[in-house]
Write a protein that holds these residues in place. Structure first.
Motif, PDB file in Angstrom:
ATOM      1  N   ARG A  91       0.823  -1.214   0.000  1.00  0.00           N
ATOM      2  CA  ARG A  91       0.000   0.000   0.000  1.00  0.00           C
ATOM      3  C   ARG A  91       0.855   1.262   0.000  1.00  0.00           C
ATOM      4  O   ARG A  91       0.503   2.260  -0.610  1.00  0.00           O
ATOM      5  N   GLY A  92       1.979   1.235   0.694  1.00  0.00           N
ATOM      6  CA  GLY A  92       2.752   2.447   0.909  1.00  0.00           C
ATOM      7  C   GLY A  92       3.786   2.821  -0.124  1.00  0.00           C
ATOM      8  O   GLY A  92       4.168   3.999  -0.200  1.00  0.00           O
ATOM      9  N   PRO A  93       4.304   1.901  -0.932  1.00  0.00           N
ATOM     10  CA  PRO A  93       5.387   2.251  -1.854  1.00  0.00           C
ATOM     11  C   PRO A  93       4.993   3.292  -2.898  1.00  0.00           C
ATOM     12  O   PRO A  93       3.813   3.511  -3.176  1.00  0.00           O
ATOM     13  N   ARG A 140      -5.934   5.416 -10.811  1.00  0.00           N
ATOM     14  CA  ARG A 140      -7.305   5.729 -11.229  1.00  0.00           C
ATOM     15  C   ARG A 140      -8.296   5.638 -10.072  1.00  0.00           C
ATOM     16  O   ARG A 140      -9.187   6.487  -9.945  1.00  0.00           O
ATOM     17  N   LEU A 141      -8.120   4.656  -9.216  1.00  0.00           N
ATOM     18  CA  LEU A 141      -9.118   4.389  -8.176  1.00  0.00           C
ATOM     19  C   LEU A 141      -8.768   5.008  -6.830  1.00  0.00           C
ATOM     20  O   LEU A 141      -9.661   5.304  -6.045  1.00  0.00           O
ATOM     21  N   ASN A 142      -7.527   5.163  -6.523  1.00  0.00           N
ATOM     22  CA  ASN A 142      -6.843   5.521  -5.279  1.00  0.00           C
ATOM     23  C   ASN A 142      -6.371   4.237  -4.613  1.00  0.00           C
ATOM     24  O   ASN A 142      -6.874   3.143  -4.893  1.00  0.00           O
ATOM     25  N   GLY A 144       9.585   4.663  -0.405  1.00  0.00           N
ATOM     26  CA  GLY A 144      10.145   5.994  -0.603  1.00  0.00           C
ATOM     27  C   GLY A 144      11.381   6.270   0.214  1.00  0.00           C
ATOM     28  O   GLY A 144      11.408   7.235   0.995  1.00  0.00           O
ATOM     29  N   THR A 145      12.409   5.457   0.050  1.00  0.00           N
ATOM     30  CA  THR A 145      13.666   5.692   0.753  1.00  0.00           C
ATOM     31  C   THR A 145      14.375   6.911   0.157  1.00  0.00           C
ATOM     32  O   THR A 145      14.057   7.366  -0.952  1.00  0.00           O
ATOM     33  N   SER A 173      -0.198   9.234  -8.731  1.00  0.00           N
ATOM     34  CA  SER A 173      -1.140   9.860  -7.798  1.00  0.00           C
ATOM     35  C   SER A 173      -0.531  10.077  -6.422  1.00  0.00           C
ATOM     36  O   SER A 173      -1.124  10.755  -5.581  1.00  0.00           O
ATOM     37  N   PHE A 174       0.655   9.514  -6.171  1.00  0.00           N
ATOM     38  CA  PHE A 174       1.313   9.693  -4.883  1.00  0.00           C
ATOM     39  C   PHE A 174       2.099  11.004  -4.896  1.00  0.00           C
ATOM     40  O   PHE A 174       2.785  11.320  -5.859  1.00  0.00           O
ATOM     41  N   ALA A 175       2.022  11.740  -3.800  1.00  0.00           N
ATOM     42  CA  ALA A 175       2.542  13.110  -3.753  1.00  0.00           C
ATOM     43  C   ALA A 175       4.002  13.249  -4.200  1.00  0.00           C
ATOM     44  O   ALA A 175       4.303  14.168  -4.977  1.00  0.00           O
ATOM     45  N   PRO A 176       4.932  12.412  -3.768  1.00  0.00           N
ATOM     46  CA  PRO A 176       6.318  12.627  -4.202  1.00  0.00           C
ATOM     47  C   PRO A 176       6.490  12.544  -5.714  1.00  0.00           C
ATOM     48  O   PRO A 176       7.274  13.306  -6.295  1.00  0.00           O
ATOM     49  N   ILE A 177       5.750  11.622  -6.363  1.00  0.00           N
ATOM     50  CA  ILE A 177       5.840  11.515  -7.822  1.00  0.00           C
ATOM     51  C   ILE A 177       5.093  12.665  -8.475  1.00  0.00           C
ATOM     52  O   ILE A 177       5.584  13.283  -9.435  1.00  0.00           O
ATOM     53  N   ARG A 178       3.920  12.971  -7.965  1.00  0.00           N
ATOM     54  CA  ARG A 178       3.122  14.076  -8.519  1.00  0.00           C
ATOM     55  C   ARG A 178       3.891  15.387  -8.433  1.00  0.00           C
ATOM     56  O   ARG A 178       3.873  16.199  -9.374  1.00  0.00           O
ATOM     57  N   ASN A 179       4.592  15.607  -7.347  1.00  0.00           N
ATOM     58  CA  ASN A 179       5.336  16.861  -7.168  1.00  0.00           C
ATOM     59  C   ASN A 179       6.524  16.952  -8.098  1.00  0.00           C
ATOM     60  O   ASN A 179       6.895  18.044  -8.547  1.00  0.00           O
TER      61      ASN A 179
END
Length: 212
Positions: free
Chosen positions: A34-36, A93-95, A180-181, A200-206
């Protein structure tokens, strides 16, 4: 059911028995990933034979890689295992929550026999399952079936990440499995996201759309 008194207690079969096993087919369900920041989310569903349970089953997070692999191999001839995967595209797409529920639903559907009850790790269960279900917080540390499912999910996902590491060298997927190391974030900043990264994850989106 007796209350556990120590944090080191191993999972047992009490929740399955309470749900009607072995006369009733009771499966355990858990997820990995879920977290990666990269890779799919994977769920496992396991129907154990209470007369033939491999010793040492535990929450996959408490086991090293070699022990997880050995237990997964020991489970395969004596248990029924279903694996469900939700892709990076489905996560975006879904979250991640809904993609996790989808992976769990697919894992249950992949079992050789339809379960009559499901024990789900976490605080919620997927909707529209083919059987009643109960969500168990920290179920992977409590239920043997959920612990087995956690091992199946983790081993399967780690193997998928090793394949992605070969397809996308330089990101270290084989070491951090997409989490996210600092080294992973540095590689993304230097090389850019791959199709395996969750946009959709913030580090990639940013990184893709930096704030001016």
């Amino acid at each position: 059911m007796p209350r556990r008194t120590t944090k080191s207690a191993l999972p047992d079969y009490a929740l399955e028995t309470e749900a009607g096993a072995p006369a009733r087919l009771v499966c355990g369900v858990d997820e990995a990933g879920r977290g990666p920041l990269a890779g799919p989310v994977v769920a496992g569903a396991v129907l154990l034979d209470p007369a033939n349970i491999p010793p040492g089953l535990n929450d996959s997070k408490k086991l090293d890689t070699a022990r997880r692999e050995a237990l997964f191999a020991a489970l395969q001839p004596v248990a029924e295992i279903g694996i469900g995967i939700a892709s990076v595209e489905e996560i975006d797409r879904l979250n991640i929550l809904q993609a996790t529920m989808l992976a769990m639903t697919r894992a249950i559907a992949a079992l050789p026999r339809a379960p009559q009850f499901a024990l789900i790790d976490g605080n919620r269960a997927p909707k529209q399952l083919p059987c009643p279900a109960r969500s168990i917080v920290r179920g992977d540390a409590t239920s043997l079936s959920i612990a087995a499912a956690s091992i199946a999910a983790k081993v399967t996902r780690d193997r998928l990440m090793l394949v992605l590491a070969q397809s996308h060298p330089g990101y270290g997927f084989e070491r951090h499995m997409g989490y996210g190391t600092a080294a992973h974030l540095e590689a993304i900043s230097r090389l850019g996201p791959t199709p395996a990264h969750r946009r959709s994850f913030a580090p990639i989106r940013n990184i893709l759309s930096p704030t001016p």
